[in-house]
Design a protein around this motif. Structure first.
Motif, PDB file in Angstrom:
ATOM      1  N   SER A 410       0.828  -1.210   0.000  1.00 55.06           N
ATOM      2  CA  SER A 410       0.000   0.000   0.000  1.00 55.06           C
ATOM      3  C   SER A 410       0.859   1.256   0.000  1.00 55.06           C
ATOM      4  CB  SER A 410      -0.930   0.001   1.222  1.00 55.06           C
ATOM      5  OG  SER A 410      -1.835  -1.083   1.168  1.00 55.06           O
ATOM      6  N   GLN A 411       1.988   1.179   0.714  1.00 54.81           N
ATOM      7  CA  GLN A 411       2.902   2.328   0.752  1.00 54.81           C
ATOM      8  C   GLN A 411       3.492   2.597  -0.622  1.00 54.81           C
ATOM      9  OE1 GLN A 411       5.519   2.253   4.149  1.00 54.81           O
ATOM     10  NE2 GLN A 411       6.953   3.715   3.249  1.00 54.81           N
ATOM     11  N   LEU A 412       3.833   1.529  -1.347  1.00 55.11           N
ATOM     12  CA  LEU A 412       4.341   1.700  -2.710  1.00 55.11           C
ATOM     13  C   LEU A 412       3.250   2.209  -3.640  1.00 55.11           C
ATOM     14  CD1 LEU A 412       6.816   0.056  -1.616  1.00 55.11           C
ATOM     15  CD2 LEU A 412       6.943  -0.948  -3.893  1.00 55.11           C
ATOM     16  N   LYS A 413       2.028   1.764  -3.409  1.00 56.63           N
ATOM     17  CA  LYS A 413       0.904   2.232  -4.222  1.00 56.63           C
ATOM     18  C   LYS A 413       0.696   3.733  -4.035  1.00 56.63           C
ATOM     19  CE  LYS A 413      -3.951   1.226  -5.236  1.00 56.63           C
ATOM     20  NZ  LYS A 413      -5.134   0.386  -4.854  1.00 56.63           N
ATOM     21  N   THR A 414       0.831   4.192  -2.793  1.00 56.11           N
ATOM     22  CA  THR A 414       0.726   5.626  -2.509  1.00 56.11           C
ATOM     23  C   THR A 414       1.836   6.400  -3.202  1.00 56.11           C
ATOM     24  OG1 THR A 414      -0.264   5.158  -0.347  1.00 56.11           O
ATOM     25  CG2 THR A 414       0.691   7.355  -0.673  1.00 56.11           C
ATOM     26  N   LEU A 415       3.054   5.828  -3.165  1.00 53.55           N
ATOM     27  CA  LEU A 415       4.182   6.461  -3.846  1.00 53.55           C
ATOM     28  C   LEU A 415       3.917   6.587  -5.342  1.00 53.55           C
ATOM     29  CD1 LEU A 415       7.162   7.429  -3.339  1.00 53.55           C
ATOM     30  CD2 LEU A 415       7.865   5.114  -3.941  1.00 53.55           C
ATOM     31  N   LYS A 416       3.268   5.560  -5.881  1.00 52.74           N
ATOM     32  CA  LYS A 416       2.963   5.525  -7.306  1.00 52.74           C
ATOM     33  C   LYS A 416       1.896   6.544  -7.693  1.00 52.74           C
ATOM     34  CE  LYS A 416       1.293   2.190 -10.758  1.00 52.74           C
ATOM     35  NZ  LYS A 416       0.831   0.786 -10.944  1.00 52.74           N
ATOM     36  N   SER A 417       0.969   6.805  -6.794  1.00 49.72           N
ATOM     37  CA  SER A 417      -0.188   7.639  -7.141  1.00 49.72           C
ATOM     38  C   SER A 417      -0.073   9.078  -6.669  1.00 49.72           C
ATOM     39  CB  SER A 417      -1.453   7.017  -6.535  1.00 49.72           C
ATOM     40  OG  SER A 417      -1.344   6.941  -5.115  1.00 49.72           O
ATOM     41  N   LYS A 418       1.126   9.497  -6.217  1.00 46.16           N
ATOM     42  CA  LYS A 418       1.279  10.878  -5.772  1.00 46.16           C
ATOM     43  C   LYS A 418       0.991  11.836  -6.923  1.00 46.16           C
ATOM     44  CE  LYS A 418       4.316  10.588  -1.775  1.00 46.16           C
ATOM     45  NZ  LYS A 418       5.597  11.007  -1.160  1.00 46.16           N
ATOM     46  N   PRO A 419       0.378  12.994  -6.618  1.00 44.95           N
ATOM     47  CA  PRO A 419      -0.027  13.905  -7.692  1.00 44.95           C
ATOM     48  C   PRO A 419       1.146  14.500  -8.471  1.00 44.95           C
ATOM     49  CG  PRO A 419      -0.324  14.912  -5.525  1.00 44.95           C
ATOM     50  CD  PRO A 419      -0.028  13.473  -5.297  1.00 44.95           C
ATOM     51  N   ASN A 420       2.297  14.718  -7.794  1.00 46.64           N
ATOM     52  CA  ASN A 420       3.433  15.262  -8.547  1.00 46.64           C
ATOM     53  C   ASN A 420       4.041  14.169  -9.412  1.00 46.64           C
ATOM     54  OD1 ASN A 420       4.287  13.889  -6.262  1.00 46.64           O
ATOM     55  ND2 ASN A 420       6.234  14.935  -6.209  1.00 46.64           N
ATOM     56  N   LYS A 421       4.722  14.564 -10.451  1.00 50.36           N
ATOM     57  CA  LYS A 421       5.285  13.604 -11.396  1.00 50.36           C
ATOM     58  C   LYS A 421       6.485  12.908 -10.763  1.00 50.36           C
ATOM     59  CE  LYS A 421       6.534  13.110 -16.258  1.00 50.36           C
ATOM     60  NZ  LYS A 421       6.843  13.795 -17.524  1.00 50.36           N
ATOM     61  N   GLN A 422       6.278  11.646 -10.378  1.00 50.29           N
ATOM     62  CA  GLN A 422       7.314  10.900  -9.685  1.00 50.29           C
ATOM     63  C   GLN A 422       7.524   9.553 -10.357  1.00 50.29           C
ATOM     64  OE1 GLN A 422       8.489  10.872  -5.164  1.00 50.29           O
ATOM     65  NE2 GLN A 422       6.640   9.696  -5.421  1.00 50.29           N
ATOM     66  N   GLU A 423       8.782   9.202 -10.525  1.00 49.31           N
ATOM     67  CA  GLU A 423       9.126   7.960 -11.217  1.00 49.31           C
ATOM     68  C   GLU A 423       9.987   7.102 -10.306  1.00 49.31           C
ATOM     69  OE1 GLU A 423      12.280   6.986 -14.738  1.00 49.31           O
ATOM     70  OE2 GLU A 423      10.785   8.523 -15.174  1.00 49.31           O
ATOM     71  N   LEU A 424       9.603   5.837 -10.118  1.00 49.41           N
ATOM     72  CA  LEU A 424      10.413   4.922  -9.316  1.00 49.41           C
ATOM     73  C   LEU A 424      11.565   4.427 -10.173  1.00 49.41           C
ATOM     74  CD1 LEU A 424      10.372   3.805  -6.414  1.00 49.41           C
ATOM     75  CD2 LEU A 424       9.457   1.686  -7.353  1.00 49.41           C
ATOM     76  N   VAL A 425      12.788   4.667  -9.703  1.00 46.61           N
ATOM     77  CA  VAL A 425      13.990   4.337 -10.465  1.00 46.61           C
ATOM     78  C   VAL A 425      14.446   2.914 -10.189  1.00 46.61           C
ATOM     79  CG1 VAL A 425      16.411   4.946 -10.831  1.00 46.61           C
ATOM     80  CG2 VAL A 425      14.707   6.743 -10.467  1.00 46.61           C
ATOM     81  N   GLY A 426      14.373   2.490  -8.932  1.00 46.18           N
ATOM     82  CA  GLY A 426      14.845   1.155  -8.574  1.00 46.18           C
ATOM     83  C   GLY A 426      14.411   0.772  -7.182  1.00 46.18           C
ATOM     84  N   GLY A 427      14.604  -0.500  -6.859  1.00 44.97           N
ATOM     85  CA  GLY A 427      14.233  -0.988  -5.542  1.00 44.97           C
ATOM     86  C   GLY A 427      15.138  -2.119  -5.102  1.00 44.97           C
ATOM     87  N   PHE A 428      15.299  -2.259  -3.791  1.00 39.45           N
ATOM     88  CA  PHE A 428      16.145  -3.317  -3.236  1.00 39.45           C
ATOM     89  C   PHE A 428      15.544  -3.771  -1.915  1.00 39.45           C
ATOM     90  CE2 PHE A 428      19.897  -5.549  -1.821  1.00 39.45           C
ATOM     91  CZ  PHE A 428      20.531  -5.923  -3.003  1.00 39.45           C
ATOM     92  N   VAL A 429      15.628  -5.089  -1.639  1.00 37.95           N
ATOM     93  CA  VAL A 429      15.037  -5.674  -0.436  1.00 37.95           C
ATOM     94  C   VAL A 429      16.129  -6.336   0.399  1.00 37.95           C
ATOM     95  CG1 VAL A 429      13.233  -7.183   0.475  1.00 37.95           C
ATOM     96  CG2 VAL A 429      13.001  -6.235  -1.833  1.00 37.95           C
ATOM     97  N   PHE A 430      16.108  -6.071   1.707  1.00 40.49           N
ATOM     98  CA  PHE A 430      16.953  -6.794   2.665  1.00 40.49           C
ATOM     99  C   PHE A 430      16.008  -7.637   3.518  1.00 40.49           C
ATOM    100  CE2 PHE A 430      19.212  -2.986   1.469  1.00 40.49           C
ATOM    101  CZ  PHE A 430      20.511  -3.422   1.271  1.00 40.49           C
ATOM    102  N   ALA A 431      15.908  -8.935   3.197  1.00 42.25           N
ATOM    103  CA  ALA A 431      14.932  -9.824   3.828  1.00 42.25           C
ATOM    104  C   ALA A 431      15.623 -10.814   4.758  1.00 42.25           C
ATOM    105  CB  ALA A 431      14.141 -10.579   2.758  1.00 42.25           C
ATOM    106  N   SER A 432      14.943 -11.165   5.837  1.00 44.72           N
ATOM    107  CA  SER A 432      15.468 -12.166   6.760  1.00 44.72           C
ATOM    108  C   SER A 432      15.547 -13.525   6.075  1.00 44.72           C
ATOM    109  CB  SER A 432      14.562 -12.272   7.988  1.00 44.72           C
ATOM    110  OG  SER A 432      14.889 -13.403   8.759  1.00 44.72           O
TER     111      SER A 432
END
Length: 504
Positions: A410-432
């Motif tokens: 949901s947090q990523l969905k919010t990041l995606k739907s922000k009104p200003n023009k925003q582009e996700l460049v990359g992502g990385f996960v540190f998982a147990s």
């Protein structure tokens, strides 16, 4: 010798290329592999302008290979990522086994000696596979060798690796202060900001990492993102070093930090701003068992701690078996490797850096896995627990993990739907390493927040023995008052790092 007709044809081709409009040239150059693109940028001034325009957009891309041949696997991920225009500013390589030095040499040969590189040995990797772009995950033992490669180009950022080494007899406080000062000095030279935008940390499996990471949490402002893998093995190469630098005799590796600072000399060509974001998926629930440590013995060689404790409101000192009986009587099941019990210790410690005259107290929640119990002591992983510390018992909880994973999505969905023009460049996960397909009972659960919201994103991730990610949490204290504690080190969690580009 070429005849006159062929000369005229070559001349006509050159005239055609030179007369190409910029839109067509942009489309052609943007499809070149990285090496050919670099050559093209040197053809003439107009081509260089178009190439710089293409590279004005930030890029962070990952790919992994299961090829059991280490050299071929490394070449596969390098070929994949360098098949498109990119100007490498940093490289992270994660392998499940094998020769880290060989991978470091291979990467340096392909990207050049001016690029900072970290190579680490990890418990597993996740991301998109080089051969088919499908999401997957690999853990140690699943295959003989697997490699994940992440290369980034973030215009407007200055990036380098700063290492932490420890000499025999040197204290964690001393090397922690030096690390903080090295970071501050780097930032002051390259940036107009007082602190870095992001720190990605890779640590060795030593008791020295925890107090240093907690000191960073104390020192760095809230806007500085801190993520990473606390326990593992790594090699590093700083920018402009031709190879990994050998340690001095009797020195040992502790940490390496990939430092991202806003560059005063190279502002982003287009109006915009690189931003780092984090989200944390927790995987544990607390058990209503609270204790105060009566006696703690640290064994730094392992490292581990032996302790006895009193239950809240009781005077009796309980040994290891009694504490474990409390847990099993409440939960009704036995401890096992598949279902570890964990204690969350609230460590109230004084912190200062350099010449600060008045140390300040910061309370941190630090997790330690229970590793055994006998008629004397409870044994837990890690050091740094003191007599008088309070702790609560935790246990892995699939329901909590699922709900928390949905919250990250949901947090990523919010990041995606922000009104200003925003582009996700990359992502990385540190998982147990406790999580993954086997924990959730379904494939690609850790990847699902990216796959659901940004299916085309070439993300990556690793499985860790200690996830690093800054957060603040509130829980009930001893006097039933809500107290705020810092949480930077995690277990049975996944820490998500997202890099975005926001247009003004």
């Amino acid at each position: 010798m070429p005849n006159e007709e062929s000369k005229k044809k070559d001349m006509a081709d050159m005239v055609f290329i030179a007369s190409m409009n910029e839109d067509l040239l942009h489309k052609i150059l943007s499809r070149l592999p990285a090496k050919s693109f670099a050559f093209a940028s040197c053809v003439n001034r107009s081509w260089n302008i178009v190439c710089n325009r293409i590279l004005s957009r930030p890029k962070m891309t990952s790919a992994f290979s299961r090829n059991p041949d280490q050299l071929r696997g490394g070449e596969e991920v390098l070929d994949k990522i360098l098949s498109e225009p990119i100007r490498p500013e940093f490289v992270i390589a994660n392998i499940t086994c094998g020769n880290m030095d060989g991978i470091l040499r291979l990467i340096t040969k392909r990207v050049g000696s001016r690029v900072p590189i970290i190579v680490s040995l990890v418990a597993g990797i996740l991301g998109k596979e080089v051969c088919n772009d499908k999401a997957g995950e690999v853990k140690q033992g699943d295959t003989s060798f697997a490699i994940l490669l992440t290369i980034g180009y973030l215009p407007g950022m200055k990036v380098d690796v700063i290492p932490v080494t420890q000499a025999i007899g040197e204290s964690e406080a001393t090397i922690g202060d030096k690390f903080v000062m090295d970071i501050r000095n780097f930032v002051s030279v390259v940036s107009d900001h007082a602190a870095p935008a992001c720190l990605i940390l890779f640590g060795e499996d030593t008791h020295a990492t925890e107090p240093i990471i907690r000191k960073l949490d104390y020192v760095m402002p809230a806007e500085t993102i801190i993520v990473g893998d606390q326990k593992g093995e790594f090699l590093h190469k700083r920018a402009k070093e031709s190879r990994n630098v050998e340690l001095y005799k009797d020195n040992s590796k502790v940490l390496a930090g990939l430092i991202f600072a806003r560059d005063r000399h190279k502002p982003i060509p287009e109006a915009g701003r690189i931003q780092f974001h984090t989200a944390i998926s927790r995987g544990m629930s607390s058990i209503d068992l609270r204790y105060k440590v009566a006696n703690a013995i640290s064994l730094p060689i392992w490292p581990c701690t032996l302790l006895t404790a009193k239950r809240r409101g009781e005077a009796e000192v309980r040994n290891g078996e009694q504490i474990l009986d409390d847990i099993e009587n409440l939960l009704g099941n036995n401890i096992s490797e598949l279902d570890p019990y964990i204690i969350g210790v609230v460590k109230r410690r004084k912190y200062s850096v350099g010449l600060e005259k008045k140390p300040k107290i910061m309370a941190s929640l630090v997790f330690h896995q229970i590793t055994g119990a006998d008629e004397q002591y409870l044994s837990v992983s890690g050091a740094g627990i003191k007599t008088g510390d309070y702790f609560q018992v935790y246990s892995p909880d699939l329901k909590v993990a699922e709900a928390s994973l949905n919250a990250v999505s949901s947090q990523l969905k919010t990041l995606k739907s922000k009104p200003n023009k925003q582009e996700l460049v990359g992502g990385f996960v540190f998982a147990s390493r406790e999580r993954g397909d086997s924990f959730f009972g379904r494939p690609n659960a850790e990847s699902s927040p990216f796959l659901e919201n940004f299916p085309e994103l070439p993300f990556g991730g690793i499985f860790c023995d200690g996830e690093i990610g800054r957060s603040l949490f509130v829980e009930e204290g001893e006097e039933k008052e809500e107290t705020s504690n810092r949480r930077c080190l995690h277990l049975v969690s996944s820490v998500y790092l997202m890099v975005s580009f926001t247009f003004s």
